[in-house]
Scaffold this motif. Structure first.
Motif, PDB file in Angstrom:
ATOM      1  N   GLU A 286       0.821  -1.221   0.000  1.00 20.62           N
ATOM      2  CA  GLU A 286       0.000   0.000   0.000  1.00 20.62           C
ATOM      3  C   GLU A 286       0.845   1.256   0.000  1.00 20.62           C
ATOM      4  O   GLU A 286       0.555   2.221  -0.719  1.00 20.62           O
TER       5      GLU A 286
ATOM      6  N   ASP B 103      -7.052  -4.359   1.629  1.00 14.52           N
ATOM      7  CA  ASP B 103      -7.545  -3.467   2.688  1.00 14.52           C
ATOM      8  C   ASP B 103      -7.628  -2.004   2.250  1.00 14.52           C
ATOM      9  O   ASP B 103      -7.875  -1.127   3.065  1.00 14.52           O
ATOM     10  N   GLU B 104      -7.401  -1.763   0.971  1.00 13.00           N
ATOM     11  CA  GLU B 104      -7.494  -0.376   0.490  1.00 13.00           C
ATOM     12  C   GLU B 104      -8.881  -0.095  -0.075  1.00 13.00           C
ATOM     13  O   GLU B 104      -9.558  -1.010  -0.531  1.00 13.00           O
TER      14      GLU B 104
ATOM     15  N   ASP C   2     -10.341   6.344   0.124  1.00 18.04           N
ATOM     16  CA  ASP C   2      -9.103   6.799   0.770  1.00 18.04           C
ATOM     17  C   ASP C   2      -8.221   7.582  -0.198  1.00 18.04           C
ATOM     18  O   ASP C   2      -7.406   8.395   0.216  1.00 18.04           O
TER      19      ASP C   2
END
Lengths: 354, 531
Positions: free
Chosen positions: A130, A157-158, A162
């Protein structure tokens, strides 16, 4: 009467809500700028992508790839010795789909004659980290290319939001702000020379670890998909695509990988140069030309490699020497001067032990 | 879909728009569809379980209601011709049929809950017993899915059924509306457990957009997120470290765990309920309060009237009272009075009912002996407090303690808080013996100095985390103090629009900036989602 009062009351509340939203948005925008990493200290690589937008013009050569391009090739030297204008659109661990979308975006601004792509990222078939994603993607201006790059790059998990509102990603930095966050709040100096990120350190490659043997050396479908996409977009725009592998000693560039690139280049009639096979011709001395024991070249090694590439381009392409073009020369000589000044300054800092 | 996920926020914004754009008559249908989507997004398989509960509850409710209607109509029609005895016999026959129907539905639905949630608990106990008798065989644990919010929706739908069986509410004849009552998404996963009579009216009626009500709801949601993200989720790593490292973190660490968990649980659960009630309020729906500043309670009994109010009220209404006056209990009462005398004998059924209620409360909270002991621990202290009441009166008289004095009230509040913190340890440590052992170390292991000097820096919290938590706790405490006489939102609303905008604006910015969310933080679901 009562209804009128209620209505008045509602309008007042509505105005309060609207004003509050405007104020909150402004504050959050300010805070977002504050907490976003400025990438000025030891991680200047994070600034590379956004610096392109201050240098948009018709470059003859666009170089895309990861650290093996932005630390190994020097556009001011290509100008100085060959009169070629070039720009590196590279960033740390830039994955092949990120290179594709950056190239796609670049074509929206200009149409280079030559595109050089470093093939190391072929080894990755899926998103890796990430932090590196952010270093590449945060700097891109919003466009369909950026959306595509984000979608292709996101880890499990992104989330897209965001990227849209970076404060949601970086909010926890509020407790670890540094001086740089204030100093470079509004503006920051350029860290690179047309995408080249200079390193002046000298760390000899005394020991190069053996690469780990792999179970399967075949590049993944996803990697090939984007390599095809890079080739096709170059064809579409009439750019000559040259595949290269930088002369980094580590991570190991396996023979099996090299063979696949040779086959691919042959299949589509592309140039492919594995610089690892030409280190003597380039004149690289891994005792003095690398700043991290063989992973990347320092500026001295990078200049040598760039000159070798320049010779290759001179012999194998129709690129025009623009040094006699006054307008271009004025701009690029200034860039060259800045490059030399940066080099002198960094050497001075190095020698002073900073 | 967690309340704290971005997808939930998008879902909510979309719902608010659709809810108020479409004709208000369609609002309950929109809510039903939204609730189905919310539930299905968690896992479509869960819909089968909740669907079965809705269908059986709906069917049983209609049949029960029809029976009452038919009975009343028959008696009215044959008022002149039927004798008193015949009326009684007719009613009795109907009642028996209704009982069969009611108990079948009740046992079936609580059976689903028991099987899905407690099968493995049963198996582990059977295995334990077999091991005691040196049996070589061991039952295998089963991999059962536990539908989201099953404890909450089963209790809520069975509460409705009990009310219908008592003829205190009319059965809902529109299955969609009943489904909405059971599925209403804001309260589906962590309560509160609403009674049909309390929720149904505002749930089904039309709600034209009212910016005042809407903004009041949004304010409550913001406050809930502040508690959850800024406080509860920030302290979570420390709670996890303390409970998982029980082998090394004893003595004052246990005290610290008690305090941290009290803060986390309060901020988490009340934060979740604030979000629930806030969403409902923004939709124009009234959901009953579930907390009234519980940490200001002066005894455990009072605490349970102020903490998770809907659960306490549920057990009181649907379990304690029926059990206290059921025939076997009355028989026990008779026998007890004979044997133990009037004074003690009359307490026996009350205490027995209390024990049953707390046993079930414990099991409801979790399928483990920890929770059973936790429930019975609460029960023990409540009964002890009742029994020691004369002693308290004597002591107060003897030492001339004025109950209304501030210091005495403070003593009572602190005592209750410590007791509740101690009991909650059963909720934290891995089993009952470990919990007792850890509680024991608070008495003989004096490591307070080293814990405060070094230990607190090994709990996964930084200095900044502690500062945020301290400020957050001060805000929580201040709001609780100021809300004693009037709701905090009312106090702020009276101060004018500017202050209102500033307060909620600052809270919102604090959530964005100081909330423990996103990459680097574990997405922590609300603690009560697990029940």
């Amino acid at each position: 009467m009562e209804e009128k009062e209620t209505k008045k009351f509602n309008i007042k509340l509505l105005i309060t809500v609207i004003i509050s939203l405007v104020v909150i948005t402004t504050i959050l925008a300010f805070l977002q700028r504050l907490v976003e990493p400025k990438y000025m200290d030891n991680s200047g690589e994070g600034s590379l992508i956004e610096e392109y937008y201050d240098n948009i013009e018709d470059h003859q050569i666009i170089i895309v790839g990861d650290c093996e391009v932005y630390e190994n090739l020097v556009p001011p030297v290509l100008w100085e010795d060959y009169g070629y204008t070039s720009y590196i659109r590279g960033s740390a661990q830039q994955l092949i789909w990120q290179s594709y979308y950056l190239l796609e975006e670049t074509y929206k601004y200009e149409n280079p004659d030559v595109v050089i792509f470093n093939v190391l990222s072929m080894q990755y078939n899926e998103p890796q980290k990430e932090a590196y994603n952010r270093m590449t993607l945060d700097g891109m201006k919003w466009s369909s290319s950026k959306v595509g790059a984000i979608k292709a790059s996101m880890m499990e998990d992104e989330q897209m939001i965001d990227y849209v509102f970076p404060i949601l990603r970086y909010h926890s930095r509020i407790t670890e702000l540094k001086k740089d966050d204030i100093t470079y709040f509004f503006d920051k100096p350029t860290v690179a020379d047309n995408g080249y990120y200079m390193q002046v350190g000298i760390v000899p490659a005394d020991y190069v670890p053996e690469g780990k043997p792999l179970g399967d050396y075949t590049f993944g479908d996803n990697a090939y998909y984007y390599l095809d996409a890079i080739r096709e977009i170059c064809e579409e725009h009439g750019s000559k695509l040259i595949l290269v592998k930088a002369p980094s000693l580590y991570p190991k560039w396996h023979d099996e990988w090299d063979a696949q690139m040779v086959d691919y280049a042959a299949k589509y009639n592309l140039d492919y140069i594995n610089f690892l096979e030409h280190t003597d011709e380039i004149g690289l001395d891994y005792n003095v030309d690398t700043y991290d024991a063989g992973l990347h070249l320092n500026v001295y090694g990078a200049e040598k490699l760039t000159r070798y590439l320049g010779e290759y381009l001179k012999e194998n392409t129709d690129l025009e020497d623009l040094r006699s073009n006054e307008a271009v020369a004025e701009e690029y000589n200034q860039k060259l001067l800045e490059y030399r000044e940066r080099l002198a300054k960094k050497e001075e800092e190095r020698d002073a032990g900073k | 879909m967690l309340f704290t996920s971005y997808s939930f926020l998008f879902f909510l914004i979309l719902l608010f728009v659709i809810y108020y754009v479409f004709p208000s008559k369609a609002q309950w249908v929109i809510l039903l569809i939204a609730s189905l989507i919310f539930y299905a997004l968690n896992s479509p398989v869960y819909l089968i379980f909740i669907g079965i509960t809705i269908l059986t509850t709906y069917g049983a409710g209609i049949l029960l209601d029809n029976s009452f209607v038919k009975e009343k109509a028959y008696i009215k029609e044959h008022k002149e011709t039927l004798s008193k005895e015949e009326k009684k016999a007719y009613k009795r026959a109907n009642k028996t049929k209704r009982r069969w129907l009611f108990w079948s539905c009740l046992i079936f639905n609580f059976g689903i809950l028991a099987v899905t949630k407690y099968t493995n608990f049963g198996i582990s106990n059977i295995n334990g017993i077999m091991k005691m008798f040196h049996s070589g065989t061991e039952l295998q644990f089963v991999d059962l899915i536990i539908p989201l919010g099953i404890s909450f929706y089963t209790f809520q739908s069975m509460g409705y059924l009990i009310d219908v069986s008592r003829d205190s509410v009319k059965a809902q004849r529109n299955i969609g509306k009943l489904a909405l009552f059971v599925l209403f998404f804001p309260q589906l996963v962590q309560g509160p457990i609403s009674r049909y009579g309390d929720l149904s009216t505002s749930l089904y009626e039309a709600h034209p957009f009212d910016i005042n009500k809407f903004m009041r709801g949004i304010e409550r949601i913001i406050w809930g997120f502040f508690k959850k993200l800024v406080i509860a989720d920030r302290i979570l790593p420390a709670v996890n470290t303390l409970k998982d490292s029980y082998e090394t973190m004893d003595g004052f660490y246990v005290v610290l765990l008690g305090l941290f968990y009290a803060l986390e649980l309060y901020a988490d659960f009340t934060g979740g309920i604030d979000i629930t009630i806030g969403i409902a309020e923004a939709l124009g729906i009234k959901v009953k309060e579930n907390f009234i500043r519980p940490y200001f309670s002066k005894c455990i009994k009072e605490y349970w009237r102020r903490w998770h109010i809907s659960l306490g009220a549920y057990f009181t209404e649907y379990l304690f009272y029926p059990v206290s006056v059921c025939k076997p209990m009355l028989d026990i009462s008779k026998v007890a009075r004979k044997i133990l005398g009037e004074k003690i004998g009359k307490k026996v059924p009350v205490y027995l009912s209390t024990i049953i209620v707390w046993l079930i409360t414990g099991i409801w909270h979790g399928a483990a002996w920890n929770f059973v002991v936790w429930g019975l621990g609460n029960c023990f202290f409540i009964m002890l407090s009742e029994e020691l009441d004369p002693v308290y009166i004597w002591v107060k008289k003897k030492f001339k303690i004025n109950e209304s004095k501030y210091y005495y009230r403070a003593f009572q509040i602190i005592r209750t808080f410590i007791l509740m913190c101690s009991l909650r340890m059963f909720d934290l440590y891995r089993n009952v013996p470990v919990t007792f052992k850890m509680l024991g170390t608070t008495v003989y292991k004096w490591n307070i100095a080293s814990v405060l000097r070094e230990g607190i820096w090994n709990l996964g919290l930084t200095g900044v985390d502690y500062v945020i938590l301290i400020i957050g706790t001060i805000i929580l405490f201040s709001v609780s103090m100021m809300s004693r006489r009037e709701n905090m939102r009312d106090i702020i609303a009276k101060k004018g629009y500017v202050l209102r905008g500033v307060v909620y604006g600052v809270l919102f910015v604090c959530i964005i900036l100081f909330g423990a969310y996103g990459i680097g933080y574990d997405a922590s679901q609300f603690i009560y989602n697990q029940f």
